[in-house]
Motif scaffolding. Structure first.
Motif, mmCIF file in Angstrom:
data_model
loop_
_atom_site.group_PDB
_atom_site.id
_atom_site.type_symbol
_atom_site.label_atom_id
_atom_site.label_comp_id
_atom_site.label_asym_id
_atom_site.label_seq_id
_atom_site.Cartn_x
_atom_site.Cartn_y
_atom_site.Cartn_z
ATOM 1 N N SER A 32 97.977 101.660 65.764
ATOM 2 C CA SER A 32 98.750 100.494 66.182
ATOM 3 C C SER A 32 99.659 100.833 67.348
ATOM 4 C CB SER A 32 99.590 99.964 65.016
ATOM 5 O OG SER A 32 98.771 99.567 63.942
ATOM 6 N N ASN A 52 105.400 98.792 67.165
ATOM 7 C CA ASN A 52 106.085 97.567 66.778
ATOM 8 C C ASN A 52 107.559 97.875 66.530
ATOM 9 O OD1 ASN A 52 104.059 95.405 66.671
ATOM 10 N ND2 ASN A 52 103.087 96.681 65.115
ATOM 11 N N ASP A 78 100.384 77.255 67.003
ATOM 12 C CA ASP A 78 99.028 77.364 66.469
ATOM 13 C C ASP A 78 98.300 78.549 67.095
ATOM 14 O OD1 ASP A 78 96.746 76.204 64.907
ATOM 15 O OD2 ASP A 78 95.881 75.991 66.909
ATOM 16 N N ALA A 113 99.664 81.727 65.496
ATOM 17 C CA ALA A 113 99.155 81.863 64.128
ATOM 18 C C ALA A 113 97.687 82.267 64.121
ATOM 19 C CB ALA A 113 99.354 80.550 63.373
ATOM 20 N N LYS A 114 96.945 81.765 65.086
ATOM 21 C CA LYS A 114 95.509 82.087 65.169
ATOM 22 C C LYS A 114 95.294 83.585 65.327
ATOM 23 C CE LYS A 114 91.425 81.118 68.025
ATOM 24 N NZ LYS A 114 90.927 80.383 69.219
ATOM 25 N N TYR A 115 96.214 84.232 66.029
ATOM 26 C CA TYR A 115 96.085 85.675 66.249
ATOM 27 C C TYR A 115 97.039 86.472 65.350
ATOM 28 C CZ TYR A 115 93.097 84.555 70.148
ATOM 29 O OH TYR A 115 92.052 84.085 70.926
ATOM 30 N N GLN A 116 97.292 85.919 64.150
ATOM 31 C CA GLN A 116 98.014 86.610 63.083
ATOM 32 C C GLN A 116 99.415 87.061 63.488
ATOM 33 O OE1 GLN A 116 94.486 87.828 63.619
ATOM 34 N NE2 GLN A 116 94.128 86.013 62.360
ATOM 35 N N PHE A 117 100.105 86.209 64.237
ATOM 36 C CA PHE A 117 101.490 86.538 64.558
ATOM 37 C C PHE A 117 102.316 86.539 63.273
ATOM 38 C CE2 PHE A 117 105.842 85.448 65.678
ATOM 39 C CZ PHE A 117 106.091 86.302 66.731
ATOM 40 N N ASP A 118 103.146 87.566 63.098
ATOM 41 C CA ASP A 118 103.936 87.728 61.879
ATOM 42 C C ASP A 118 105.283 87.013 62.048
ATOM 43 O OD1 ASP A 118 105.253 88.529 59.599
ATOM 44 O OD2 ASP A 118 104.498 90.582 59.667
ATOM 45 N N ALA A 163 95.088 94.603 68.392
ATOM 46 C CA ALA A 163 96.223 93.671 68.432
ATOM 47 C C ALA A 163 96.131 92.796 69.674
ATOM 48 C CB ALA A 163 97.534 94.444 68.430
ATOM 49 N N GLU A 210 99.121 90.057 71.364
ATOM 50 C CA GLU A 210 100.487 90.458 71.058
ATOM 51 C C GLU A 210 101.112 90.925 72.360
ATOM 52 O OE1 GLU A 210 100.915 91.633 66.424
ATOM 53 O OE2 GLU A 210 100.562 93.274 67.821
#
Length: 715
Positions: A33, A36, A147, A150-155, A445, A448
């Motif tokens: 990763s 972050n 949207d 969220a589609k790309y798994q934003f936390d 990722a 991001e």
């Protein structure tokens, strides 16, 4: 005798695997990763990032926001002048939040002939870290942007709960100024408890008990001092009292008391103990303590309170500095004067200015000057790919979006395969995250901010290679091939306007693969903004109404802002002014001929407003954002129906015949203003309404109608 350590084959093989995985010569794709960063690891990360930025040749950045446009009519249009386009960018930066900030320093390793990238993905959230009297932060969210995240798994949970907060420089200066006014004025260490009657039996008993305990402690201090003995270790009651030293004075630390009990204790001390003082002060760990301190005299008490005041002031200043949070990163980028690389990054830079510097300037000229002073070297890779002919050839007329550009310009890096046969020569990029390093990295990722910043930096490195930039030189900007693209940021891709941050000049570059331009030769003095007309009236019908009056060639083009407003570009500026003058004349006339005028369809309902382009700029500068443009104009207080263009301010004072002469001279078409002339001729002779109706609906041409009206009047 030395002991031998026995290493199992499994442990040895695991160690070898870890070594090979972290090695830059690894053949297979390495998955780890990116960095972050949240508030829990921000401080330690900032230390490492400072080292990487200082050593970097350039730093790539990218931002993820909660939205882009606050209303449909604030979208980018071809009709946008550069100053209006800035106002739309300003509105976006002021209304939406940044939730991720990607920072990726790139350093050239001359020994390995490759760049070393350090991608960082910061979660940020505008949390109120300081107590203020103002409201909490607010920002808008655009559903399409949320949207997409969220589609790309934003936390979102990590962002809200663990995001790094920040203060702008302006907010920090304001907080420090507020502190200075507090501590330079009448400062009180504690809220002074008023002498109130102890009517409650519990309060009476508690006060008496505290008086006895404090008296015992005070007497022991005096006894030990007279006997030159050590201070008593503690007088404790369920760990609520503890004797310590505070600023070289004996003190009793109070633990576990409620605020009401502390208030009662303060009253007891003030009333019964001349040599004891109740204070609140911070310890070395910045934890607020409640203390009873012994003082030798009144002068010693004054000195103690001054010391506590200074300590409290310094603690408050440190708290403000800490609340600056993520802004320390942007301050670092400014201080190190590094080349900043972004992709289509004008909006990013507006967010950086608004979030971390202060309120955005009202004009694009001032914004350009301030940004250039803070970041004197910026390169936009999207401008670079569109403006350079050799890079356009490399792109093969493909989209210059970030993902598309990365795949085409850096296929080997994008695929994560060392054997990929792509564009040659390919710049090598190694990725290092903490102690992990690989030349074939795949974080998984996408979209991001940290990874997008990495992609932006890779595109820039590959573009520099195609331009013949020597990476071994001290500064990349020494290359003449690159220098001409520095500080060129795009204002609008629909128009191709690029602003030079060094000079403030706005130029146009060839735009490839963008939306095909519908309108050419846009002249803003010739544009009229019309809004508030009947909902069923479309752009085509509006054009027909105008052309019936001013001629078929009078309108160059017409463009919908939304269902309530249109832009009309006339063939000349004089025609635009004449239209506004005629509209005002018709609306002030109440005769039947005005009702039957070709423009009556446009003016139906009495709510149609019109003005020049400058009014559109004024409306865009408002912080209000209504969904419909007509509602926006009403919300900001526009209470007139027609705003005449300044170049024709005298036209409203002309006689009708002079208006026609002025219009005909400015018209490129011989058919101009026939209906207008017919109206005036009829007014002059005041003929019967039936004559006008007959002529108006005749199948003859407009020229014949004019002749019939004139002859009828003359007869």
């Amino acid at each position: 005798m030395k002991k031998l350590c026995r290493v199992s084959p499994i442990s040895l093989s695991s160690a070898l695997i870890r070594t090979l995985t972290s090695s830059s010569s690894s053949i297979s794709t390495t998955n780890f990763s990116l960095k972050n960063v949240t508030k829990s690891n921000f401080e330690e990360t900032l230390v490492d990032l400072t080292t990487h930025v200082k050593a970097a040749d350039f730093v790539a950045i990218d931002l993820e926001m909660t939205g882009v446009t606050s209303s449909p009519w604030r979208e980018t249009f071809e009709f946008d002048r550069h100053d209006v386009r800035y106002l739309k960018i300003k509105d976006s930066a002021e209304k939406f939040a940044v939730v991720q900030f990607g920072v990726c320093p790139f350093r050239w390793d001359s020994l390995k002939g490759s760049f070393v990238a350090h991608p960082h993905n910061f979660y940020i959230f505008p949390r109120q870290e300081l107590p203020t009297d103002g409201p909490s932060y607010e920002f808008l969210c655009q559903t399409s942007s949320i949207d997409f995240l969220a589609k790309y798994q934003f936390d979102f949970n990590t962002c809200i709960h663990e995001g790094v907060s920040y203060l702008s420089r302006g907010q920090e200066d304001e907080a420090l100024s507020r502190l200075n006014s507090i501590y330079n004025g009448k400062w009180q260490n504690a809220n002074e408890a008023r002498d109130i009657p102890l009517s409650n039996i519990a309060d009476v008993l508690f006060s008496e008990r505290m008086k006895n305990r404090l008296s015992d402690w005070h007497d022991m201090l005096l006894l030990n001092r007279n006997a030159n003995a050590e201070l008593p270790s503690a007088v404790k009651s369920k760990q609520r009292f503890e004797t310590i030293f505070f600023n070289m004075r004996p003190a009793l630390k109070l633990n576990g008391f409620t605020s009401h009990q502390l208030k009662l204790m303060e009253l007891v001390i003030r009333k019964h103990f001349k040599n004891l003082v109740f204070v609140r002060a911070y310890d070395e760990s910045s934890i607020l303590q409640k203390l009873v301190v012994y003082v030798e005299s009144d002068d010693d008490k004054i000195k103690l309170m001054e010391e506590i005041k200074d300590d409290s002031h310094q603690h408050a200043r440190r708290k403000v500095k800490a609340a600056a949070g993520f802004r320390h990163v942007t301050d670092l980028l400014c201080a190190e004067n590094k080349l900043i690389v972004g992709h289509n990054c004008l909006l990013d830079m507006a967010h950086v200015y608004h979030k971390f510097f202060g309120p955005l300037p009202s004009t694009v000229e001032e914004f350009v000057l301030n940004i250039h002073n803070s970041f004197p070297q910026i390169v936009d890779t999207k401008v670079l790919l569109n403006a350079d002919a050799s890079l356009q050839k490399c792109m093969n007329k493909a989209s210059t979006s970030l993902a598309s550009s990365f795949s085409l310009m850096c296929p080997k890096i994008a695929s994560g395969k060392s054997s990929y046969l792509g564009i040659q020569p390919c710049v090598k990029v190694e990725v290092q995250v903490d102690d992990m390093r690989s030349s074939n990295w795949n974080s998984g990722a996408r979209h991001e901010a940290g990874y997008d910043a990495f992609m932006t930096g890779c595109i820039f490195a590959q573009a520099c290679s195609h331009l013949g930039v020597d990476f071994s030189s001290e500064k990349l900007l020494n290359s003449e091939n690159l220098q001409k693209y520095v500080n060129q940021l795009c204002l609008s891709w629909s128009s191709g306007d690029v602003i030079n941050l060094s000079t403030g000049d706005v130029n146009e570059i060839p735009v490839i693969n963008s939306v095909k331009r519908r309108f050419l030769n846009i002249m803003h003095p010739s544009i009229v903004l019309i809004w508030g007309f009947h909902p069923k009236l479309r752009a085509g019908k509006i054009k027909n109404c105008i052309c019936k009056v001013f001629g078929i060639h009078s309108v160059a083009c017409i463009y919908n802002l939304d269902e309530t407003a249109v832009f009309v570009q006339f063939s000349t500026a004089d025609l635009a002014a004449s239209f506004l003058a005629l509209k005002e004349s018709l609306e002030t006339s109440d005769d039947s001929i005005s009702v039957l005028h070709p423009l009556s369809k446009l003016l139906e309902g009495g709510k149609t407003c019109a003005a020049g382009y400058e009014v559109y700029k004024d409306i865009c500068s408002s912080p209000i954002s209504k969904v419909l443009f007509a509602e926006q104009a009403e919300a900001i207080g526009i209470n007139w129906k027609t705003k005449l263009i300044e170049i024709e301010t005298d036209i409203q004072n002309l006689e009708p015949e002079k208006i026609i002469e002025k219009t005909e001279r400015s018209s490129p078409s011989p058919e101009i203003c026939k209906a207008t002339k017919s109206k005036i001729d009829v007014q002059k002779c005041k003929s019967d309404q039936n004559i006008f109706d007959k002529i108006l609906y005749s199948p003859d041409s407009e020229a014949n109608r004019e002749l019939k009206v004139t002859s009828s009047c003359n007869s």
